[in-house]
Design an enzyme around this catalytic site. Structure first.
Site, PDB file in Angstrom:
ATOM      1  N   ASN A 213       0.852  -1.195   0.000  1.00 34.23           N
ATOM      2  CA  ASN A 213       0.000   0.000   0.000  1.00 34.23           C
ATOM      3  C   ASN A 213       0.883   1.239   0.000  1.00 34.23           C
ATOM      4  OD1 ASN A 213       0.413   0.921   2.872  1.00 34.23           O
ATOM      5  ND2 ASN A 213      -0.329  -1.158   3.216  1.00 34.23           N
ATOM      6  N   LYS A 347     -11.498  -3.827  17.958  1.00 33.19           N
ATOM      7  CA  LYS A 347     -10.076  -4.127  18.210  1.00 33.19           C
ATOM      8  C   LYS A 347      -9.693  -3.982  19.682  1.00 33.19           C
ATOM      9  CE  LYS A 347      -8.694  -3.208  13.503  1.00 33.19           C
ATOM     10  NZ  LYS A 347      -7.554  -3.578  12.692  1.00 33.19           N
TER      11      LYS A 347
HETATM   12  O1  PMT Z   1       2.622   6.313   6.424  1.00 33.23           O
HETATM   13  P1  PMT Z   1       2.030   7.630   5.939  1.00 33.23           P
HETATM   14  O2  PMT Z   1       2.265   7.839   4.469  1.00 33.23           O
HETATM   15  O3  PMT Z   1       2.485   8.798   6.770  1.00 33.23           O
HETATM   16  O4  PMT Z   1       0.444   7.528   6.103  1.00 33.23           O
HETATM   17  C1  PMT Z   1      -0.087   7.486   7.381  1.00 33.23           C
HETATM   18  C2  PMT Z   1      -1.175   6.395   7.508  1.00 33.23           C
HETATM   19  C3  PMT Z   1      -2.335   6.726   6.604  1.00 33.23           C
HETATM   20  C4  PMT Z   1      -0.613   5.028   7.128  1.00 33.23           C
HETATM   21  C5  PMT Z   1      -1.601   6.400   9.027  1.00 33.23           C
HETATM   22  O5  PMT Z   1      -2.049   7.679   9.379  1.00 33.23           O
HETATM   23  C6  PMT Z   1      -2.721   5.386   9.262  1.00 33.23           C
HETATM   24  O6  PMT Z   1      -3.912   5.653   9.109  1.00 33.23           O
HETATM   25  N1  PMT Z   1      -2.319   4.136   9.660  1.00 33.23           N
HETATM   26  C7  PMT Z   1      -3.209   3.004   9.776  1.00 33.23           C
HETATM   27  C8  PMT Z   1      -3.515   2.461   8.425  1.00 33.23           C
HETATM   28  C9  PMT Z   1      -4.444   1.252   8.470  1.00 33.23           C
HETATM   29  O7  PMT Z   1      -4.034   0.194   8.132  1.00 33.23           O
HETATM   30  O8  PMT Z   1      -5.631   1.499   8.973  1.00 33.23           O
HETATM   31  P2  PMT Z   1      -6.806   0.380   9.152  1.00 33.23           P
HETATM   32  O9  PMT Z   1      -8.018   1.193   9.406  1.00 33.23           O
HETATM   33  O10 PMT Z   1      -6.812  -0.573   8.024  1.00 33.23           O
HETATM   34  O11 PMT Z   1      -6.364  -0.411  10.443  1.00 33.23           O
HETATM   35  C10 PMT Z   1      -6.798  -0.041  11.736  1.00 33.23           C
HETATM   36  C11 PMT Z   1      -5.725  -0.271  12.762  1.00 33.23           C
HETATM   37  O12 PMT Z   1      -5.422  -1.650  12.869  1.00 33.23           O
HETATM   38  C12 PMT Z   1      -4.404   0.432  12.487  1.00 33.23           C
HETATM   39  O13 PMT Z   1      -3.897   0.883  13.709  1.00 33.23           O
HETATM   40  C13 PMT Z   1      -3.522  -0.669  11.913  1.00 33.23           C
HETATM   41  O14 PMT Z   1      -2.143  -0.448  12.226  1.00 33.23           O
HETATM   42  C14 PMT Z   1      -4.035  -1.869  12.663  1.00 33.23           C
HETATM   43  N2  PMT Z   1      -3.917  -3.149  11.951  1.00 33.23           N
HETATM   44  C15 PMT Z   1      -4.634  -3.399  10.817  1.00 33.23           C
HETATM   45  C16 PMT Z   1      -4.585  -4.638  10.235  1.00 33.23           C
HETATM   46  C17 PMT Z   1      -3.761  -5.628  10.802  1.00 33.23           C
HETATM   47  N3  PMT Z   1      -3.672  -6.839  10.260  1.00 33.23           N
HETATM   48  N4  PMT Z   1      -3.058  -5.374  11.915  1.00 33.23           N
HETATM   49  C18 PMT Z   1      -3.130  -4.156  12.488  1.00 33.23           C
HETATM   50  O15 PMT Z   1      -2.464  -3.911  13.514  1.00 33.23           O
END
Ligand code: PMT
Length: 417
Positions: A213, A347
């Site tokens: 991504n 979560k």
């Molecule tokens: O890296 P940059 O270019 O600065 O961009 C920043 C960002 C957009 C990556 C950051 O601000 C952000 O939003 N990070 C989380 C991205 C994400 O995967 O979001 P999600 O809504 O899909 O996941 C929710 C949470 O679960 C997040 O804290 C993620 O780290 C966590 N997760 C998700 C899936 C997984 N298998 N394990 C996880 O820990």
């Protein structure tokens, strides 16, 4: 200004070449008056403008000049000079000195000492305005700032050479103020261990292809730096990013979600966990050993995917090893707050920072890879709009929120005891 005490603080002052070196003598005087433990290195260029004797007379200690001096090396040594300092200050920092520091040159005592150091470095640039504006100097500055070097000045005004513009070294009192602010800064998370995930994960499909991504790691790395600056002992688990490793923390490089999960588990116990990584939700059920071939007149291959472990949910689940504060992110393209609330409940973390990702009206990405972000703190009792701001400012605000909540948790524990 000098009523501030720097007693117990150890500063290594590097004076490099330039007419502003004479102003460094005033800085030596201010630091001594404030009780700082001061050591000075005068470069060969600096010694063209002021003498080691003048520096020693004001600092009250030997002024170091020579990398190859047997006497200096046996008495102090460049490694000790750098390791014993709480802060290294380069004032004035000439264009040449900045170039050497940016590119890791170590051809004299000053540059060798800085290269051998893991301590914070503050530079006070001083040079002719054209030299300062030169793209070579600006590129070197960008490298240094990206590596976490602190900077004070330069100021605008009349130069010793008669030209006018930006390039005058900041006044000694200003530099003293910046040094004091850095060394006396509150470190509300001192003694705490923090774990931060950052960047994307790459899930291989075959030896050359992967599911990934657009995460650059800018937001997660900024959070790790802010936690370090707030005094925490930080472990940063980073997916593949183009950013340099931030100094002053333990950085673990991983590629896949499984490797990120393992690194996080190995980094426990921690007091604080912040999951800013964009972890791929899926990986291939089987990774092909050979490159998947395109076959003529055949359908494209179907991808068979399995769900990846959820690192945030794993860190947040009730267990004796659960960090006191577990913070996640929510990246959504629509219905941001409602979807973030649902994620928070699913979560089990303490709160989330929610950001709306995807293209703006003119087609540019809003958050991924950008220097700025717009986040909402989403908690069980409601949400707050933190507005649009540079990612490092958001990181610092998050640190203040963490420090406040850690303090509240601590108070509650005290009351229960
Ligand atoms: O890296 P940059 O270019 O600065 O961009 C920043 C960002 C957009 C990556 C950051 O601000 C952000 O939003 N990070 C989380 C991205 C994400 O995967 O979001 P999600 O809504 O899909 O996941 C929710 C949470 O679960 C997040 O804290 C993620 O780290 C966590 N997760 C998700 C899936 C997984 N298998 N394990 C996880 O820990």
């Amino acid at each position: 200004m000098t009523s501030l005490s720097l007693e117990g603080k150890s500063i290594l002052l590097v004076i490099s070449g330039g007419i502003a070196a004479y102003k460094a003598l005033d800085l030596v005087r201010l630091l001594k008056k404030a009780g700082a433990e001061l050591r000075c290195i005068l470069t060969a260029g600096g010694a063209q403008f002021i003498t080691p004797l003048a520096v020693s007379a004001l600092s009250g200690t030997e002024t170091y000049t020579d990398l190859w001096s047997l006497k200096d090396e046996t008495e102090m040594g460049h490694i000790r000079l750098s390791r014993e300092a709480d802060l290294i200050v380069v004032a004035p920092a000439s264009a040449n000195m900045m170039a050497k520091m940016a590119h890791g040159l170590a051809d004299d005592l000053a540059t060798t000492t800085i290269l051998a150091s893991d301590k914070p470095v503050m530079i006070a640039p001083a040079m002719n305005p054209i030299m300062w504006q030169n793209p070579a100097t600006q590129d070197n500055l960008a490298i240094l700032e990206q590596r976490g070097f602190l900077r004070i000045g330069p100021d605008r005004g009349e130069m010793a050479c008669g030209e006018h513009g930006e390039g005058r070294m900041a006044e000694p009192a200003e530099i003293f103020g910046a040094i004091a602010a850095t060394l006396l800064r509150e470190q509300p998370l001192r003694g705490r261990k923090a774990l931060v995930t950052s960047g994307p994960t790459y899930e291989p499909l075959d030896p050359v292809r992967f599911i990934g991504n657009r995460s650059s790691g800018k937001q997660g790395h900024a959070i790790a730096c802010a936690l370090r600056d707030a005094g925490a002992e930080v472990t940063l688990v980073s997916g593949p990013v183009a950013l340099p490793d931030p100094p002053g923390m333990n950085v673990i490089h991983v590629e896949t979600a499984i490797a990120m999960l393992n690194a996080c588990q190995d980094s426990l116990p921690a007091d604080i966990a912040v999951c800013a990584a964009a972890v791929s939700d899926w990986s291939a059920t089987a990774i092909m050993k050979q490159k998947i071939k395109k076959r003529q007149n055949a359908m494209p291959p179907a991808l068979s995917l399995k769900e990846n472990p959820d690192i945030l949910a794993m860190l947040a689940r009730p267990s004796p090893r659960r960090p006191s504060l577990v913070i996640g992110f929510a990246a959504e393209t629509d219905d941001l707050i409602a979807k973030a609330q649902e994620k928070l409940a699913r979560k089990g973390c303490d709160f989330l920072l929610a950001n709306q990702v995807g293209p703006t009206e003119n087609g540019d990405e809003k958050v991924f890879g950008q220097d700025e972000n717009h986040v909402y703190l989403v908690a069980r009792d409601g949400h707050q709009d933190w507005g649009h701001a540079p990612k490092d400012m958001i990181a610092r605000k998050l640190c203040r929120e963490i420090a406040k909540r850690m303090e509240e948790n601590h108070d509650q524990q005290r009351q229960r005891a």
